[in-house]
Design an enzyme around this catalytic site. Structure first.
Site, PDB file in Angstrom:
ATOM      1  N   LYS A 192       9.604  -8.969   3.444  1.00 50.32           N
ATOM      2  CA  LYS A 192      10.978  -9.748   2.878  1.00 50.32           C
ATOM      3  C   LYS A 192      11.704 -10.092   3.280  1.00 50.32           C
ATOM      4  O   LYS A 192      12.721  -9.882   2.518  1.00 50.32           O
ATOM      5  CB  LYS A 192       9.853 -10.816   2.207  1.00 50.32           C
ATOM      6  N   SER A 390       7.852 -18.701   8.089  1.00 49.29           N
ATOM      7  CA  SER A 390       7.918 -18.716   6.611  1.00 49.29           C
ATOM      8  C   SER A 390       7.083 -20.233   6.079  1.00 49.29           C
ATOM      9  O   SER A 390       6.215 -20.039   6.153  1.00 49.29           O
ATOM     10  CB  SER A 390       9.002 -18.577   5.637  1.00 49.29           C
TER      11      SER A 390
END
Length: 589
Positions: A192, A390
């Site tokens: 991430k 996402s």
């Protein structure tokens, strides 16, 4: 005192007079706009017409009309993928249209959208009609699209850019430190990397690994596509890129088989005119808009409907964006549209077209919930554009089926939180604060101080719960064990091709594939396709957008040179909260 009241009333009268004039002007403009809309004629192509497509500007999924553009002298610089694909299909079916002429400019687009247009052109050619491309300049993306053409012409002094894919990440850590701002980061997911620009001064190994992986896959798809269309080897394409031939003499592109001939624009148009069998000295063409208005509907009033809901941009509350340019975003308006489509008995299935890097984790959850409710009543198929990652994947995972393009960027299943500490900035601009509170966490998120260890533990736990919720949504939607999703999650970005292999999507294809899939799930043969915008319409934006500019202008005027500090503080505050978002500004083409 009398002079004061005199001036006050004079000023008030001036304001009222100006307001009256503005209302009158607005009324005149509305009348003109209404006349323009109501007077838009349908178009009938002449025999042997050529559809001309100018590949220039910015390509979006579904462009919103701006009726004021003509009044303020702005040329339309946005191309709609939906309109382009529709025009190519109409031209394929209309016997009066004999070919397509592509004119390359500088088109900003993702590779997935270019691939969708390329596939549509291939289908067009299968009908026996021609496609010819010309460019003063062929950008890499435009050349990938145009390489499917029967003939490709380059200006004798033109340039064919073909050099591979590179991405660049900008890191703000030191800049923020200079301004006196520290970003306090909380995240779950090894890959991430959206928060890395705020916490590092260089790319992490994990981030480099995932970026290298997906750009390699996308570049391979591009080189394979070019090589197949041009009947040359992939090694030839790679050699052209590796040897820097983008800046070589244009004849090199001919020698390598990438270009058919060097021609000036007028010569290319003469070639197309002769190929089309047209008489006269000028090439007779039709625009995308004209071709689309020529379509005649063969649908009956009783036909079923498949709605295509377009959701494009970052997932966020529009009010949070009032300080910046009012770009397209996915807001609560999408929730309202999903709820409306659920209750519309005429809509038998919904295609949810997503082109988003993600954004607010909270709003993503609300959209996900509405998708679940919609699916209870009718089939829902997701069509992924250039990016649906996402939060963009979060809002997709509840669908009955997910269709992605091979070069779609997706996945990135992970959560992060950003909470700025602006104590240093407060010192720079001479601000001080004092807090009076009743409980230990009453001032959590206070910008004027760093977080305590207890606060950090609290927020990290919140982020981890958010990540587990995200995993659960994906596991339930994809019918996969939670542990299996976790292994392919961790914030990692995948291409559509890779996502198919690991089970994050069901099939590869464009929006037409998604529509056909929706029809199959709804068990309908005859249907109408109804586009639905997930963004606010023009008039809503007209009244909200100027206010942000007014506030910005006032702030600049009052703060002067210190405006940059104010802006930095506003940006820091805007980034507070829990996010499910891709690395910022990922765009490989």
């Amino acid at each position: 005192m009398k002079q004061f009241f005199k001036m006050m009333f004079a000023s008030a009268f001036g304001v009222l007079l100006a307001a009256g004039i503005l209302v009158a002007l607005a009324f005149s403009m509305l009348v003109g706009i209404a006349a323009t809309w109501s007077g838009t004629p349908s178009y009938t192509p002449e025999e042997r017409t050529v559809l001309k497509i100018r590949l220039d500007g910015t390509l979006v999924d579904s462009a919103e009309e701006n009726p004021l553009a003509a009044f303020i002298g702005e040329e339309e610089s946005t191309l709609s993928l939906r309109d382009l694909l529709a025009a190519i299909q109409v031209a394929r079916e209309d016997s009066r249209v004999v070919g397509i002429y592509l004119e390359s400019g500088v088109l900003s687009s993702g590779s997935a959208s270019l691939g969708a247009i390329r596939d549509a052109l291939t289908d067009f050619k299968a009908s026996g009609k021609f496609v010819v491309a010309y460019g003063d300049l062929f950008t890499q993306g435009n050349y990938y699209l145009c390489s499917v053409a029967d003939k490709i012409f380059l200006n004798p002094q033109g340039l064919l850019e073909l050099s591979g894919i590179a991405t660049q990440t900008m890191f703000y850590k030191d800049l923020l430190a200079h301004l006196g701002i520290e970003m306090q980061i909380f995240r779950v997911g090894t890959y991430k990397s959206a928060v890395e620009p705020f916490m590092l001064d260089r790319m992490s190994d994990a981030s480099r690994e995932q970026i290298q992986s997906y750009v390699t896959v996308i570049w391979k798809n591009i080189t394979e596509g070019i090589a197949a269309s041009r009947s040359i080897s992939e090694e030839t394409v790679q050699a052209y890129a590796n040897q820097g031939h983008s800046f070589s003499d244009p004849t090199v592109a001919i020698e390598k088989g990438l270009i058919d001939a060097l021609k000036y624009r007028s010569e290319a148009e003469d070639y197309v005119r002769e190929l089309a069998g047209q008489s006269g000295h000028a090439l007779r063409t039709a625009t995308v808009a004209q071709i689309n208005t020529s379509r005649s509907s063969s649908l009956n009033p009783g036909d079923a409907c498949i709605a295509v809901l377009y959701a494009e941009g970052e997932i966020m509350d529009t009010e949070a964006n009032d300080f910046y340019d009012m770009e397209k975003c996915i807001s609560t308006h999408v929730i309202e549209e999903l709820a409306r489509l659920r209750e519309d008995d005429g809509v038998k299935a919904v295609v949810f077209r997503i082109n988003s890097p993600g954004g607010s984790a909270y709003l993503s959850e609300q959209i996900w919930h509405q998708m679940v409710e919609l699916r209870k009543k009718k089939p829902v198929v997701v069509s992924m554009g250039d990016v649906a990652a996402s939060g963009g994947y979060y809002i997709a995972c509840a669908a009955n089926r997910i269709i992605a393009e091979p070069n779609t960027l997706t996945g990135s299943i992970g959560i992060f939180g950003v909470f700025p500490n602006a104590a240093g900035l407060f010192d720079k601009i001479g601000l001080s604060t004092e807090v009076v509170k009743t409980n230990a966490f009453s001032d959590l998120g206070n910008l004027s101080r760093p977080m305590t260890e207890s606060e950090k533990t609290l927020i990290q736990g919140y982020v981890e719960r958010g990540y587990r919720t995200f995993l659960t949504r994906c596991a339930d939607g994809r019918n996969m064990p939670l542990e299996a999703v976790d292994k392919i999650a961790q914030g990692r970005v995948w291409t559509g091709e890779q996502a198919l292999e690991i089970g994050l999507v069901d099939a590869l294809g464009g929006i037409d594939t998604a529509i056909r899939t929706a029809a199959e799930l709804a068990e309908i043969d005859s249907y109408e396709v109804m586009p639905v915008s997930g963004s606010k319409n023009f008039w809503e934006e007209l009244w909200t957008s100027p206010l942000g500019e007014v506030r910005s202008t006032i702030a600049r005027e009052v703060l002067g040179e210190e405006f940059m500090y104010y802006r930095a503080l506003r940006q820091a505050k805007a980034n507070m909260g829990l996010y499910a978002r891709l690395p910022f500004n990922v765009r490989p083409l």
